[in-house]
Write a protein that holds these residues in place. Structure first.
Motif, PDB file in Angstrom:
ATOM      1  N   LEU A 168     -14.689  -9.269  14.431  1.00 30.76           N
ATOM      2  CA  LEU A 168     -14.524 -10.576  13.515  1.00 30.76           C
ATOM      3  C   LEU A 168     -14.935 -10.089  12.070  1.00 30.76           C
ATOM      4  CD1 LEU A 168     -13.748 -13.506  13.518  1.00 30.76           C
ATOM      5  CD2 LEU A 168     -16.071 -14.157  13.966  1.00 30.76           C
ATOM      6  N   ILE A 169     -15.899  -9.570  11.852  1.00 33.61           N
ATOM      7  CA  ILE A 169     -16.406  -9.265  10.411  1.00 33.61           C
ATOM      8  C   ILE A 169     -15.390  -8.326  10.029  1.00 33.61           C
ATOM      9  CG2 ILE A 169     -17.993  -8.254   9.041  1.00 33.61           C
ATOM     10  CD1 ILE A 169     -20.175  -9.151  11.101  1.00 33.61           C
ATOM     11  N   GLY A 170     -14.903  -7.312  10.609  1.00 32.00           N
ATOM     12  CA  GLY A 170     -14.064  -6.391  10.248  1.00 32.00           C
ATOM     13  C   GLY A 170     -12.698  -7.132   9.648  1.00 32.00           C
ATOM     14  N   ILE A 171     -12.405  -7.962  10.638  1.00 26.52           N
ATOM     15  CA  ILE A 171     -10.913  -8.750  10.139  1.00 26.52           C
ATOM     16  C   ILE A 171     -11.127  -9.607   9.111  1.00 26.52           C
ATOM     17  CG2 ILE A 171      -9.411 -10.656  11.235  1.00 26.52           C
ATOM     18  CD1 ILE A 171     -10.143  -9.656  14.059  1.00 26.52           C
ATOM     19  N   GLY A 172     -12.205 -10.346   8.919  1.00 27.05           N
ATOM     20  CA  GLY A 172     -12.395 -11.133   7.900  1.00 27.05           C
ATOM     21  C   GLY A 172     -12.320 -10.288   6.639  1.00 27.05           C
ATOM     22  N   VAL A 173     -13.102  -9.016   6.496  1.00 26.83           N
ATOM     23  CA  VAL A 173     -13.212  -8.374   5.148  1.00 26.83           C
ATOM     24  C   VAL A 173     -11.854  -7.819   4.841  1.00 26.83           C
ATOM     25  CG1 VAL A 173     -14.222  -6.160   6.022  1.00 26.83           C
ATOM     26  CG2 VAL A 173     -14.817  -7.181   3.871  1.00 26.83           C
ATOM     27  N   SER A 174     -11.105  -7.388   6.190  1.00 28.00           N
ATOM     28  CA  SER A 174      -9.771  -6.776   5.853  1.00 28.00           C
ATOM     29  C   SER A 174      -8.783  -7.722   5.022  1.00 28.00           C
ATOM     30  CB  SER A 174      -9.268  -6.270   7.115  1.00 28.00           C
ATOM     31  OG  SER A 174     -10.258  -5.565   7.850  1.00 28.00           O
ATOM     32  N   LEU A 175      -8.977  -8.896   5.303  1.00 27.15           N
ATOM     33  CA  LEU A 175      -7.705  -9.697   4.583  1.00 27.15           C
ATOM     34  C   LEU A 175      -7.980  -9.578   3.182  1.00 27.15           C
ATOM     35  CD1 LEU A 175      -8.168 -13.110   6.866  1.00 27.15           C
ATOM     36  CD2 LEU A 175      -6.217 -11.431   6.615  1.00 27.15           C
ATOM     37  N   PRO A 176      -9.051  -9.786   2.363  1.00 24.89           N
ATOM     38  CA  PRO A 176      -8.971  -9.614   0.941  1.00 24.89           C
ATOM     39  C   PRO A 176      -8.950  -7.989   0.502  1.00 24.89           C
ATOM     40  CG  PRO A 176     -11.113 -10.124   1.687  1.00 24.89           C
ATOM     41  CD  PRO A 176     -10.456 -10.210   2.994  1.00 24.89           C
ATOM     42  N   TRP A 177      -9.433  -7.040   1.450  1.00 17.47           N
ATOM     43  CA  TRP A 177      -9.633  -5.931   0.812  1.00 17.47           C
ATOM     44  C   TRP A 177      -8.521  -5.109   0.351  1.00 17.47           C
ATOM     45  CZ3 TRP A 177     -14.243  -3.865   1.336  1.00 17.47           C
ATOM     46  CH2 TRP A 177     -14.572  -2.491   0.992  1.00 17.47           C
ATOM     47  N   GLY A 178      -7.159  -5.430   0.762  1.00 18.57           N
ATOM     48  CA  GLY A 178      -6.085  -4.705   0.370  1.00 18.57           C
ATOM     49  C   GLY A 178      -5.254  -5.583  -0.612  1.00 18.57           C
ATOM     50  N   LEU A 179      -5.824  -6.627  -1.360  1.00 25.62           N
ATOM     51  CA  LEU A 179      -5.336  -7.547  -2.103  1.00 25.62           C
ATOM     52  C   LEU A 179      -6.243  -7.426  -3.334  1.00 25.62           C
ATOM     53  CD1 LEU A 179      -4.627 -10.646  -0.105  1.00 25.62           C
ATOM     54  CD2 LEU A 179      -3.114  -8.863  -0.441  1.00 25.62           C
ATOM     55  N   MET A 180      -7.283  -7.127  -3.196  1.00 27.23           N
ATOM     56  CA  MET A 180      -8.335  -7.056  -4.573  1.00 27.23           C
ATOM     57  C   MET A 180      -7.826  -6.098  -5.662  1.00 27.23           C
ATOM     58  SD  MET A 180     -12.065  -7.538  -2.795  1.00 27.23           S
ATOM     59  CE  MET A 180     -12.093  -5.979  -2.028  1.00 27.23           C
ATOM     60  N   ASP A 181      -7.543  -4.919  -5.448  1.00 25.02           N
ATOM     61  CA  ASP A 181      -7.247  -3.996  -6.509  1.00 25.02           C
ATOM     62  C   ASP A 181      -5.820  -4.757  -7.081  1.00 25.02           C
ATOM     63  OD1 ASP A 181      -8.919  -1.628  -6.321  1.00 25.02           O
ATOM     64  OD2 ASP A 181      -8.499  -2.373  -4.449  1.00 25.02           O
ATOM     65  N   GLY A 182      -4.935  -5.168  -6.509  1.00 22.65           N
ATOM     66  CA  GLY A 182      -3.606  -5.662  -6.854  1.00 22.65           C
ATOM     67  C   GLY A 182      -3.982  -7.044  -7.798  1.00 22.65           C
ATOM     68  N   LEU A 183      -5.013  -7.901  -7.416  1.00 20.13           N
ATOM     69  CA  LEU A 183      -5.291  -8.956  -8.267  1.00 20.13           C
ATOM     70  C   LEU A 183      -6.194  -8.506  -9.526  1.00 20.13           C
ATOM     71  CD1 LEU A 183      -6.775 -11.322  -5.606  1.00 20.13           C
ATOM     72  CD2 LEU A 183      -4.849 -11.928  -7.208  1.00 20.13           C
ATOM     73  N   ALA A 184      -6.753  -7.335  -9.216  1.00 19.79           N
ATOM     74  CA  ALA A 184      -7.662  -7.255 -10.636  1.00 19.79           C
ATOM     75  C   ALA A 184      -6.585  -6.576 -11.777  1.00 19.79           C
ATOM     76  CB  ALA A 184      -8.387  -5.873 -10.384  1.00 19.79           C
TER      77      ALA A 184
END
Length: 518
Positions: free
Chosen positions: A369-385
Motif C-alpha cells: 500500500l505504501i508502494g502504491i501510494g508513493v508510486s502515484l506522484p513518483w513519475g509525475l514530479m519531474d514533469g511538474l518541476a
C-alpha cells in the motif's frame, strides 16, 4: 553519420535518448537501496561506528542532493550531453573502485564521490529529456523515467540480497557498473548537445554556500543520537548551517545569474512542487533503509529474504508511475499526487500494527500500500518541476526540484534515524537497571536502531533478545505514526498548491517574463 551531424531527430531517436537517460536513472536507486541492504555485511567486513556506517547512505545522499543544482546549472551552461557523459563514466569508475575499499573512511569518501557523479548524470539527463518532448509527451516521458526509478528501487534490494549471499557485499557495487556503461555508450551516440543560450557563467559562491549549509546541517543531525539536540557541538553546527544558508540567500538575491532563482518561490505551484519533492522522503524513502535493518538485524532474516521482502515496498513502482502518467489525461497531477500521499499515510499506520517477529503477510500488504501510494506522484514530479519554468531553464528547474527531493531524503534519513534512536533509548531507560549509565544506554540504543542486535546485547548483558526486540518494536511503532502524520500534512499542502489542473495564463506569463529579465 552521427545524429548531431544529421541535424534531425525523429521519434525513434527520441526514444533512444529516453532509453539512455532511463538507464542512467536506473543506477541511482540501485546504488541507494543496494548498500542499504548490505550495511550489516559491511559492518561485519569493515567494522565502524554507527555514525561511520550511517555515512554509507548519507554520504551518497548528501553529495547527490547538494550537487544537483550545481549539475543543472553546469548542464545549462556547458552542455547537457557533455555533463551526462562525464557523470555516467565517473559513476561507473567510482563503483568499480568502491569494490576494493579497505576502510569505512575510504568507502564513505567514494560514496560521496558517487553522489556527485550521479547528480551530474541525472540533472543533465533530465534537462536533455525536457528538450526532446513537449506537453503530454513530456509528462509520459518523465513518467517512464519515474517507472525506471521504480525498477531500480524494486529490484535493487533483491539483486543486492542475491549478490551478498553468493559473492559478498563488494559485488553490490558491480551491479550498477554495467548499467551505467550502457547509458554512457547509448547517450554518446543518440543525445544531441543542447545548452541554455542565455547562460553566461556559473554561480560558484552560491554553490559553495548551499553545499556548506546542507553539510553542516546533516552532520549536526547525525551527531544527535550520541550528543543530544541541545549539546554544544550540535547547536554550533546548526548555528553555522543557518548562518551559511542566510549567506546563500543574500548571494542568490544579488547574483545576476543565480544558481537558484529565488523569485520562483513567489508562485504557489512552484512552492507546491517543492513540498511534493520532499514528501516521499518521510513516507517511503526512509523505510528503504530502516526496514532492511529491521528484517536482518532485529528479525534475523538473511539478506536474500530481506531483499525479497523489500520487493513488496517497491514493486508497485514497476507499473504505477506509468499508469499515473496516463491518468493525467483526465485528472490533474496535483490531485493524483495528493491521493498517493494519503495512501502512504494509511500504509504507514497499517505497518505500525505489524510488530517485528510476527507473520509477514500483513507487513507485506502494508508495504504494498505504501508502494502504491508513493508510486502515484513518483513519475509525475519531474514533469511538474519543468512545467513551471521556461524550457530553456529546465536544467535549473530539475536541479532545484531534485535538490529538494534528494537533500530532503538525506535530511529525513538523518532525522528519522535520530528519532528512532532516541525512542529506543527512552524505552531501554524504563526497562534497564538504574546502574546502567546513560552513555551505555545511548550506545546500545544506536546499535539497536541500526539493527545491530548482537552488539546491543553485549552492551547490555542483563538484557534479553526478546526484551530488546520489544523496546525496538515499540519505538518503531511510534515512529511510523510520526511518518504517517507527516505524509498527511504533505498531502494537504499538495492539494492546496497543486490541486488545480493547470497554472493560470497570468502565472505562466509572469514566470516567463521574470526569467527573461534575469
Amino acid at each position: 553519420m552521427s545524429m548531431d551531424e544529421c541535424g534531425t531527430y525523429n521519434g525513434t531517436q527520441k526514444l533512444l535518448v529516453l532509453g539512455a537517460i532511463c538507464l542512467s536513472g536506473l543506477s541511482m536507486p540501485v546504488s541507494f537501496t543496494g548498500p542499504a541492504v548490505a550495511l550489516p555485511a559491511i559492518a561485519q567486513g569493515l567494522g565502524g561506528t554507527p555514525i561511520e556506517l550511517s555515512w554509507v547512505t548519507n554520504a551518497f545522499m548528501l553529495a547527490f542532493g547538494s550537487s544537483l543544482m550545481i549539475g543543472g546549472s553546469l548542464a545549462d551552461r556547458y552542455g547537457r550531453k557533455r555533463l551526462f557523459m562525464l557523470g555516467t563514466m565517473g559513476f561507473a569508475i567510482l563503483s568499480l573502485i568502491a569494490m576494493h575499499a579497505t576502510s569505512m573512511l575510504w568507502l564513505d569518501t567514494l560514496r560521496a564521490l558517487q553522489g556527485v557523479a550521479s547528480a551530474a548524470a541525472l540533472s543533465s539527463g533530465a534537462a536533455a529529456l525536457a528538450q526532446e518532448f513537449e506537453g503530454n509527451a513530456r509528462t509520459r516521458a518523465f513518467s517512464l523515467l519515474g517507472t525506471t526509478f521504480g525498477v531500480g528501487l524494486a529490484c535493487g534490494p533483491v539483486v543486492a540480497g542475491f549478490l551478498i549471499e553468493h559473492f559478498g557485499w563488494r559485488s553490490v557495487f558491480l551491479s550498477v557498473t554495467a548499467i551505467t556503461l550502457l547509458a554512457f555508450a547509448l547517450g554518446g551516440w543518440c543525445i544531441r548537445e543542447t545548452r541554455d543560450p542565455g547562460a553566461t557563467g556559473f554561480d560558484w559562491l552560491g554553490a559553495a554556500t548551499f553545499t556548506g549549509a546542507l553539510t553542516f546541517f546533516t552532520v549536526a543531525v547525525l551527531l544527535v543520537p550520541e550528543n543530544g539536540w541541545l549539546s554544544a557541538p550540535v547547536l554550533a553546527l546548526l548555528a553555522t548551517s543557518s548562518l551559511i544558508m542566510a549567506t546563500f540567500v543574500i548571494v542568490e538575491r544579488r547574483s545576476k545569474r543565480p544558481m537558484l532563482d529565488l523569485s520562483l518561490f513567489r508562485y504557489p505551484r512552484f512552492i507546491g512542487v517543492q513540498f511534493l519533492a520532499a514528501a516521499p522522503a518521510y513516507a517511503y524513502v526512509v523505510l528503504l533503509v530502516l526496514l532492511p535493518q529491521r528484517f536482518i538485524g532485529i528479525e534475523g532474516l538473511d539478506a536474500m529474504t530481506a531483499g525479497q521482502m523489500m520487493f513488496a515496498l517497491s514493486a508497485p513502482m514497476l507499473v504505477i508511475p506509468f499508469l499515473a502518467g496516463m491518468l493525467t489525461r483526465w485528472l490533474s497531477p496535483g490531485l493524483i499526487s495528493g491521493v498517493g500521499l494519503l495512501l502512504c499515510a494509511c500504509g504507514n499506520v497499517w505497518l505500525a500494527q505489524c510488530p517485528p517477529g510476527q507473520l509477514p503477510d500483513q507487513t507485506i500488504l502494508a508495504m504494498i500500500l505504501i508502494g502504491i501510494g508513493v508510486s502515484l506522484p513518483w513519475g509525475l514530479m519531474d514533469g511538474l518541476a519543468v512545467s513551471v519554468v521556461p524550457k530553456e531553464r529546465a536544467g535549473m528547474a530539475t536541479g532545484i526540484f531534485n535538490t529538494t527531493r534528494v537533500a530532503g531524503e538525506g535530511i529525513a534519513l538523518a532525522i528519522v534515524t535520530a528519532l528512532l534512536g532516541g525512542m529506543v533509548q527512552a524505552n531501554l531507560a524504563s526497562t534497564e537497571p538504574a546502574s546502567v549509565s546513560s552513555a551505555t544506554l545511548c550506545a546500545a540504543a544506536n546499535r539497536l536502531a541500526m539493527g545491530d542486535m548482537s552488539r546491543a546485547l553485549q552492551l547490555l548483558p542483563n538484557a534479553t533478545h526478546i526484551g530488546l526486540m520489544h523496546s525496538y518494536a515499540d519505538a518503531f511503532h511510534l515512529l511510523l505514526y510520526v511518518l504517517a502524520a507527516i505524509s498527511l500534512l504533505s498531502a494537504a499542502m499538495v492539494f492546496g498548491f497543486l490541486g488545480h489542473s493547470k497554472p493560470t495564463y497570468v502565472e505562466l506569463s509572469e514566470l516567463r517574463g521574470e526569467s527573461a529579465g534575469l
